[in-house]
Scaffold this motif. Structure first.
Motif, PDB file in Angstrom:
ATOM      1  N   GLU A   9      35.716   9.264 -29.911  1.00  0.00           N
ATOM      2  CA  GLU A   9      34.803  10.192 -30.570  1.00  0.00           C
ATOM      3  C   GLU A   9      33.634   9.452 -31.210  1.00  0.00           C
ATOM      4  OE1 GLU A   9      36.784  14.208 -32.303  1.00  0.00           O
ATOM      5  OE2 GLU A   9      37.263  12.365 -33.371  1.00  0.00           O
ATOM      6  N   ILE A  10      33.971   8.342 -31.831  1.00  0.00           N
ATOM      7  CA  ILE A  10      32.927   7.547 -32.483  1.00  0.00           C
ATOM      8  C   ILE A  10      32.008   6.916 -31.447  1.00  0.00           C
ATOM      9  CG2 ILE A  10      32.557   5.435 -33.817  1.00  0.00           C
ATOM     10  CD1 ILE A  10      35.058   6.274 -35.455  1.00  0.00           C
ATOM     11  N   LEU A  11      32.600   6.437 -30.374  1.00  0.00           N
ATOM     12  CA  LEU A  11      31.802   5.852 -29.306  1.00  0.00           C
ATOM     13  C   LEU A  11      30.804   6.874 -28.753  1.00  0.00           C
ATOM     14  CD1 LEU A  11      34.463   3.729 -27.364  1.00  0.00           C
ATOM     15  CD2 LEU A  11      32.496   2.892 -28.668  1.00  0.00           C
ATOM     16  N   GLN A  12      31.274   8.080 -28.565  1.00  0.00           N
ATOM     17  CA  GLN A  12      30.388   9.122 -28.033  1.00  0.00           C
ATOM     18  C   GLN A  12      29.160   9.293 -28.917  1.00  0.00           C
ATOM     19  OE1 GLN A  12      30.923   9.968 -25.184  1.00  0.00           O
ATOM     20  NE2 GLN A  12      32.985  10.681 -24.704  1.00  0.00           N
ATOM     21  N   VAL A  13      29.392   9.332 -30.211  1.00  0.00           N
ATOM     22  CA  VAL A  13      28.268   9.490 -31.129  1.00  0.00           C
ATOM     23  C   VAL A  13      27.305   8.320 -30.995  1.00  0.00           C
ATOM     24  CG1 VAL A  13      27.583   9.575 -33.550  1.00  0.00           C
ATOM     25  CG2 VAL A  13      29.604  10.827 -32.796  1.00  0.00           C
ATOM     26  N   PRO A  19      22.422   3.012 -32.355  1.00  0.00           N
ATOM     27  CA  PRO A  19      22.940   2.351 -33.544  1.00  0.00           C
ATOM     28  C   PRO A  19      22.840   3.234 -34.784  1.00  0.00           C
ATOM     29  CG  PRO A  19      21.621   0.820 -32.277  1.00  0.00           C
ATOM     30  CD  PRO A  19      21.496   2.150 -31.604  1.00  0.00           C
ATOM     31  N   SER A  20      23.911   3.313 -35.541  1.00  0.00           N
ATOM     32  CA  SER A  20      23.952   4.233 -36.673  1.00  0.00           C
ATOM     33  C   SER A  20      24.789   3.673 -37.811  1.00  0.00           C
ATOM     34  CB  SER A  20      24.572   5.571 -36.249  1.00  0.00           C
ATOM     35  OG  SER A  20      24.011   6.044 -35.047  1.00  0.00           O
ATOM     36  N   THR A  21      24.573   4.225 -38.981  1.00  0.00           N
ATOM     37  CA  THR A  21      25.403   3.876 -40.127  1.00  0.00           C
ATOM     38  C   THR A  21      26.683   4.703 -40.082  1.00  0.00           C
ATOM     39  OG1 THR A  21      24.458   5.613 -41.485  1.00  0.00           O
ATOM     40  CG2 THR A  21      23.363   3.466 -41.533  1.00  0.00           C
ATOM     41  N   VAL A  22      27.634   4.305 -40.893  1.00  0.00           N
ATOM     42  CA  VAL A  22      28.873   5.061 -40.984  1.00  0.00           C
ATOM     43  C   VAL A  22      28.564   6.501 -41.391  1.00  0.00           C
ATOM     44  CG1 VAL A  22      31.042   5.314 -42.222  1.00  0.00           C
ATOM     45  CG2 VAL A  22      30.251   3.041 -41.559  1.00  0.00           C
ATOM     46  N   ARG A  23      27.664   6.631 -42.326  1.00  0.00           N
ATOM     47  CA  ARG A  23      27.294   7.967 -42.812  1.00  0.00           C
ATOM     48  C   ARG A  23      26.794   8.857 -41.678  1.00  0.00           C
ATOM     49  NH1 ARG A  23      28.822  11.032 -46.425  1.00  0.00           N
ATOM     50  NH2 ARG A  23      28.822   9.230 -47.829  1.00  0.00           N
ATOM     51  N   HIS A  62      25.705  -0.767 -43.635  1.00  0.00           N
ATOM     52  CA  HIS A  62      25.665  -1.486 -42.376  1.00  0.00           C
ATOM     53  C   HIS A  62      25.310  -0.582 -41.202  1.00  0.00           C
ATOM     54  CE1 HIS A  62      28.870  -4.229 -44.428  1.00  0.00           C
ATOM     55  NE2 HIS A  62      27.723  -4.230 -45.060  1.00  0.00           N
ATOM     56  N   VAL A  63      24.640  -1.175 -40.235  1.00  0.00           N
ATOM     57  CA  VAL A  63      24.303  -0.419 -39.029  1.00  0.00           C
ATOM     58  C   VAL A  63      25.165  -0.917 -37.873  1.00  0.00           C
ATOM     59  CG1 VAL A  63      22.513   0.127 -37.355  1.00  0.00           C
ATOM     60  CG2 VAL A  63      21.933  -0.037 -39.789  1.00  0.00           C
ATOM     61  N   TYR A  64      25.912   0.011 -37.303  1.00  0.00           N
ATOM     62  CA  TYR A  64      26.821  -0.344 -36.214  1.00  0.00           C
ATOM     63  C   TYR A  64      26.221  -0.036 -34.850  1.00  0.00           C
ATOM     64  CZ  TYR A  64      30.614  -0.896 -39.605  1.00  0.00           C
ATOM     65  OH  TYR A  64      31.413  -1.330 -40.634  1.00  0.00           O
ATOM     66  N   HIS A  65      26.561  -0.874 -33.871  1.00  0.00           N
ATOM     67  CA  HIS A  65      26.146  -0.603 -32.494  1.00  0.00           C
ATOM     68  C   HIS A  65      27.311  -0.889 -31.552  1.00  0.00           C
ATOM     69  CE1 HIS A  65      25.246  -4.840 -33.357  1.00  0.00           C
ATOM     70  NE2 HIS A  65      25.612  -5.063 -32.108  1.00  0.00           N
ATOM     71  N   VAL A  66      27.296  -0.226 -30.411  1.00  0.00           N
ATOM     72  CA  VAL A  66      28.396  -0.366 -29.455  1.00  0.00           C
ATOM     73  C   VAL A  66      28.236  -1.640 -28.644  1.00  0.00           C
ATOM     74  CG1 VAL A  66      29.659   0.768 -27.611  1.00  0.00           C
ATOM     75  CG2 VAL A  66      28.369   2.127 -29.234  1.00  0.00           C
ATOM     76  N   LEU A  67      29.343  -2.312 -28.410  1.00  0.00           N
ATOM     77  CA  LEU A  67      29.308  -3.561 -27.644  1.00  0.00           C
ATOM     78  C   LEU A  67      29.817  -3.384 -26.217  1.00  0.00           C
ATOM     79  CD1 LEU A  67      30.527  -6.179 -30.269  1.00  0.00           C
ATOM     80  CD2 LEU A  67      28.209  -5.768 -29.445  1.00  0.00           C
TER      81      LEU A  67
END
Lengths: 125, 125
Positions: A9-13, A19-23, A62-67
């Motif tokens: 679900e998180i990956l889809q977002v 790249p997005s923050t947790v919020r 923090h800003v997360y991005h998919v690897l």
DNA sequence: CCTTTACTACGAAATCTTTCGTAGATACTA
DNA sequence: TAGTATCTACGAAAGATTTCGTAGTAAAGG
């Protein structure tokens, strides 16, 4: 790579929004499902440990991005799914998918083109 | 109906072999995976409680049979899968499936026929 | 018979996944 | 600057799934 349901679900977002923050991710998730903020946080931290996600810590949040690539992941999920749900028959899966979901003209053309390719490989005239 | 992974493995055996004893199912499972006999037994007992399986207790070793249809189950698994893994795009799934799994001439013809149906529905000439 | 073998029942450990509460730090606001 | 809001970290509870050990019982073979 076998992401869990919640991870997916998180990956889809992230795949769809970049790249997005947790919020930001959390706000997306809560549009469909009710879940606490720290739950989303924790999941994303775990995913980072597993190297599914990376993050930049410059800012306070923090800003997360998919690897991992979306298509590559879909491919491996699909392989697994064909095995477990369709006893290895991708054809059965395709037929069911075509039967129960409508596709647009363009999509149908694309599929048709792919089919022709396979037909030629199989028994070229 | 959302069978777990282990349950699905058992369902596959029963769908393909027909009604079977725990021993028979277990022997099939251990061809690919190492698992204890009582594990298989317990799973099948649980599945019976959930009404996924039925059984006849006439003989000393019970004979189990599936109570849910294979296609119906595949359909619901597929819907779920398209949502979670392909963001709802069955077309993407079909394209990937066609791309990575070879199909026989007959299968391709079958798919082609289905495609034509959809094409006609979509924009009949 | 008596021993070995094959089966069911079932509790509970082990494992995996998801969820949340609490604590500590930093920014924002009245 | 005191108070409120927002963020991360993290342990641990809660939940779900899978695995196995043990016990009891019936059959099968010597």
């Amino acid at each position: 790579m076998k992401p869990t349901d919640a991870e997916l679900e998180i990956l889809q977002v992230l795949w769809s929004k970049g790249p997005s923050t947790v919020r930001q991710v959390h706000d997306e998730l809560t549009k469909t499902r009710d879940v606490g903020y720290t739950t989303t946080l924790k999941l994303m931290q775990i995913m980072q440990e597993k190297s599914i996600l990376g993050r930049t810590e410059e800012a306070r949040s923090h800003v997360y991005h998919v690897l991992i690539g979306e298509e590559e992941t879909q491919k491996s999920l699909l392989d697994r799914f064909v095995e477990t749900a369709f006893r290895g028959s991708a054809t059965k899966l395709v037929i069911q998918a075509l039967g129960q979901h409508k596709a647009s003209r363009e999509e149908l053309d694309e599929i048709r083109a792919l089919l022709n390719e396979q037909l030629n490989q199989n028994s070229p005239d």
